[in-house]
Design an enzyme around this catalytic site. Structure first.
Site, PDB file in Angstrom:
ATOM      1  N   GLU A 242      -8.902  -6.103   2.948  1.00 10.34           N
ATOM      2  CA  GLU A 242      -7.534  -6.251   2.443  1.00 10.34           C
ATOM      3  C   GLU A 242      -6.567  -5.731   3.480  1.00 10.34           C
ATOM      4  OE1 GLU A 242      -6.805  -4.420  -1.319  1.00 10.34           O
ATOM      5  OE2 GLU A 242      -8.674  -5.158  -2.196  1.00 10.34           O
ATOM      6  N   LYS A 244      -3.888  -3.519   5.028  1.00  7.27           N
ATOM      7  CA  LYS A 244      -3.563  -2.109   4.786  1.00  7.27           C
ATOM      8  C   LYS A 244      -2.052  -1.961   4.921  1.00  7.27           C
ATOM      9  CE  LYS A 244      -5.095   2.502   6.121  1.00  7.27           C
ATOM     10  NZ  LYS A 244      -3.815   3.181   6.125  1.00  7.27           N
ATOM     11  N   ARG A 249       1.301   5.333  -1.307  1.00 11.59           N
ATOM     12  CA  ARG A 249       0.347   4.947  -2.341  1.00 11.59           C
ATOM     13  C   ARG A 249       0.817   5.474  -3.685  1.00 11.59           C
ATOM     14  NH1 ARG A 249      -6.046   5.918  -1.800  1.00 11.59           N
ATOM     15  NH2 ARG A 249      -6.780   5.074  -3.769  1.00 11.59           N
TER      16      ARG A 249
HETATM   17  P1  AMP Z   1      -5.427   6.523   5.257  1.00 14.40           P
HETATM   18  O1  AMP Z   1      -4.172   7.006   4.589  1.00 14.40           O
HETATM   19  O2  AMP Z   1      -5.241   6.238   6.703  1.00 14.40           O
HETATM   20  O3  AMP Z   1      -6.606   7.369   4.922  1.00 14.40           O
HETATM   21  O4  AMP Z   1      -5.774   5.092   4.627  1.00 14.40           O
HETATM   22  C1  AMP Z   1      -5.987   4.905   3.272  1.00 14.40           C
HETATM   23  C2  AMP Z   1      -4.681   4.554   2.608  1.00 14.40           C
HETATM   24  O5  AMP Z   1      -4.313   3.225   2.873  1.00 14.40           O
HETATM   25  C3  AMP Z   1      -4.748   4.589   1.112  1.00 14.40           C
HETATM   26  O6  AMP Z   1      -4.617   5.885   0.622  1.00 14.40           O
HETATM   27  C4  AMP Z   1      -3.579   3.722   0.711  1.00 14.40           C
HETATM   28  O7  AMP Z   1      -2.417   4.513   0.614  1.00 14.40           O
HETATM   29  C5  AMP Z   1      -3.389   2.802   1.887  1.00 14.40           C
HETATM   30  N1  AMP Z   1      -3.596   1.373   1.586  1.00 14.40           N
HETATM   31  C6  AMP Z   1      -2.788   0.374   2.003  1.00 14.40           C
HETATM   32  N2  AMP Z   1      -3.242  -0.819   1.622  1.00 14.40           N
HETATM   33  C7  AMP Z   1      -4.384  -0.603   0.932  1.00 14.40           C
HETATM   34  C8  AMP Z   1      -5.316  -1.454   0.285  1.00 14.40           C
HETATM   35  N3  AMP Z   1      -5.185  -2.780   0.284  1.00 14.40           N
HETATM   36  N4  AMP Z   1      -6.380  -0.868  -0.315  1.00 14.40           N
HETATM   37  C9  AMP Z   1      -6.535   0.477  -0.298  1.00 14.40           C
HETATM   38  N5  AMP Z   1      -5.683   1.328   0.292  1.00 14.40           N
HETATM   39  C10 AMP Z   1      -4.608   0.807   0.903  1.00 14.40           C
END
Ligand code: AMP
Length: 571
Positions: A242, A244, A249
């Protein structure tokens, strides 16, 4: 066990030499408390009277606490304030100033008083809080008063983590620290330590039965990171990727009437997203829990704006102006509860299907973009498409993975570029085309197609669309006026483009543009095939800075410079 004994335990815990020692001390204290006081003690341990997600704060500044202490001591306010300041810590001062007294308070009495202080609000509440606190302090021993004062002023930092509390509860009431996972599960589903304490007291069965509840935040599932697409394929095999999205969030709960929005840290941020909730209310009637990424979109072009934009909503009073300036769109990617059913133990593929069936379109809502991936090549292509769309990369999801509340694991793997921040240099680009605006930009240009100069081929190669950073005046007057002389029916022969804008221009006008990063792109021709076959280079989050009338188009940034910048951005 009295509050005095409990406070003595806290002081011991604060000085404990190891985590295991902490666990044992706490377990012992829990066992000595009357059962109904255990959940209250668990909250007091965290310096709170309600779980954080309820957002119930004491609202007592140190100055107010000092005034309450003065009242309890029967001393002059100003004198006490000065003394607290001199001592640097209100708790330490109270310990010295109060006479040896008290000792009869129970945990429940203290909890109830503190809760009443936190709940009091509105007109005259400051004085009532002060008087209530003063009465409590007058009945407390010096050590108790110190803990009470540190609690109400938000300074009780015992360093007891959630995991330690859960382990202590397991040891105290299930006789085995090893049973902690059972408590952890309950905690991950409800984010409420006091609630878990109540369940533990009922026994293991109650813990096993616990389900998520609309209104109580579910601790969020997090993604692991792998450095390259090959390793992601190895780890996940065929899977769903998906986009990102780069926003905030949000976990949105709806019970059919009321909404709650929780941040990743499970703070209640419902007030930040009235527009998103309005949209959901328009299209959904039944209770649900979903997760989405709230991304600020440009009100005129609909393009996604970088994460920092969403921070503008983190203010106490969101004005209509702010809402209009920073409109968000919710990209929904997860469903945890729907049609009366908790879905977190279902595999991702089933949840996603449910999500797609549940989803109703709205201009402020979109499903996260998803694709089934079987090869590394497909993964890379989808990654590039996501960057092109203004996203950060991909989150790759194992089709049979359940939603692992509160865990970071390999059921979700993020695939992201390793650098962040802005490019250190701006670029001077030539405008070669434009798309017509919509909404407030109707009748003007929505975004421009900008190019670099390639002296070896003597041609202009496109690098980016740019729609941000222009003032209303630029859009309505300056740009149309300045570009009009260069307008053409078709692409200029010296322009190499894979995109087809609404309007073409002769390469003439040079503008300075800043950006966050240079990425590979299948859509732009700058250095096409140089870094990677079938791909050119593009800007991520470009923004207009100013006109460069002092530069001719041939003096614009060159293809070679962009390749250099691309290679150096990781240096
Ligand atoms: P990170 O913050 O770098 O650990 O990446 C994970 C975060 O990506 C999640 O906590 C979400 O806030 C964000 N995110 C954005 N798009 C998605 C998606 N399609 N599925 C899951 N998380 C997503």
């Amino acid at each position: 066990m009295t509050f005095r004994r409990f406070v003595a335990t806290l002081l011991e815990v604060e000085r404990a030499s190891s985590r295991i020692a902490m666990v044992k001390m706490l377990a012992e204290a829990f066992r000595e408390l009357p059962p109904e006081e255990v959940p209250l003690a668990v909250m007091l341990l965290q310096g709170r009277v309600a779980p954080e997600f309820e957002g119930l704060e004491f609202g007592v500044a140190e100055k107010e606490a000092a005034k309450a202490l003065a009242l309890a001591l029967g001393r002059d306010e100003f004198e006490v304030l000065q003394a607290v300041k001199a001592r640097g810590d209100i708790g330490a001062y109270a310990r010295e100033a109060l006479p040896e007294q008290g000792g009869g308070l129970t945990v429940k009495q203290v909890y109830d008083e503190l809760r009443a202080i936190a709940e009091d609000s509105g007109k005259g509440s400051q004085l009532r809080k002060r008087e209530r606190l003063a009465r409590l302090l007058a009945a407390a021993s010096p050590e108790e008063a110190a803990v009470i004062l540190r609690t109400v002023t938000g300074r009780l930092r015992l360093g007891v983590g959630d995991a330690t509390v859960l382990e202590a509860l397991a040891l105290a009431f299930l006789g085995d620290r090893g049973k902690k996972p059972l408590l952890e599960r309950a905690y991950n589903l409800t984010s409420d330590l006091a609630y878990v304490a109540r369940l533990v007291l009922e026994g293991e069965e109650a813990l096993r039965r616990v389900k998520l509840e609309v209104g109580k935040p579910v601790r969020m599932m997090l993604a692991e990171r792998l450095p390259d697409p090959e390793r992601i394929m190895e780890k996940l095999g065929p899977h769903y990727a998906e986009h990102k999205y780069d926003g905030e969030r949000v976990q949105v709960h709806f019970d059919g009437e009321r909404f709650w929005v929780y941040s990743r840290r499970l703070e209640n941020i419902t007030h930040q997203y009235p527009d998103l909730l309005e949209a959901l209310r328009e299209v959904q009637r039944e209770p649900f829990i979903v997760e989405a990424e709230a991304v600020v979109v440009d009100p005129l072009t609909g393009e996604m704006r970088p994460f920092q934009n969403v921070l503008n909503r983190k203010v106490k009073h969101l004005t209509p102006e702010l809402l209009e300036k920073y409109p968000v769109k919710g990209f929904v990617f997860e469903i945890l509860f729907q049609a009366g059913e908790a879905l977190i133990d279902r595999p991702y593929s089933e949840r996603r299907e449910r999500l797609e069936r549940w989803f109703r379109p709205h201009e402020r809502l979109e499903l996260s973009s998803k694709r089934f991936i079987e090869t590394t090549e497909e993964l890379v292509r989808f990654f590039d498409a996501s960057i092109e769309a203004g996203c950060e990369g991909l989150v790759c999801k194992k089709p049979d993975g359940e939603y692992e509340a509160g865990k970071r694991g390999f059921k979700w793997v993020k695939y992201k570029r390793g650098i962040a921040g802005k490019l250190s240099d701006t670029l001077d680009l030539v405008i070669v085309g434009a798309w017509l605006g919509r909404g407030r930009r109707a009748g003007s240009y929505g975004s421009l197609l900008a190019a670099v100069y390639n002296p070896d081929e003597d041609r202009f190669e496109t690098l980016t669309k740019v729609g941000s950073g222009f003032s209303d005046e630029d859009l309505n007057e300056v740009l149309p006026r300045r570009l009009e002389p260069y307008r053409r029916e078709a692409r200029h022969p010296r322009v190499w483009s894979l995109l087809a804008p609404d309007v073409w221009f002769e390469p003439a006008l040079v503008v300075e543009v800043e950006a966050q990063e240079i990425t590979l792109s299948p859509n732009h021709t700058c250095a096409f095939g140089v870094v990677q076959e079938g791909r050119g280079l593009a800007l991520r989050f470009p923004r207009f800075v100013r006109y460069r009338d002092d530069k001719s188009p041939e003096e614009a940034t060159t293809t070679r410079e962009v390749v250099e910048m691309y290679r150096n951005q990781w240096a």
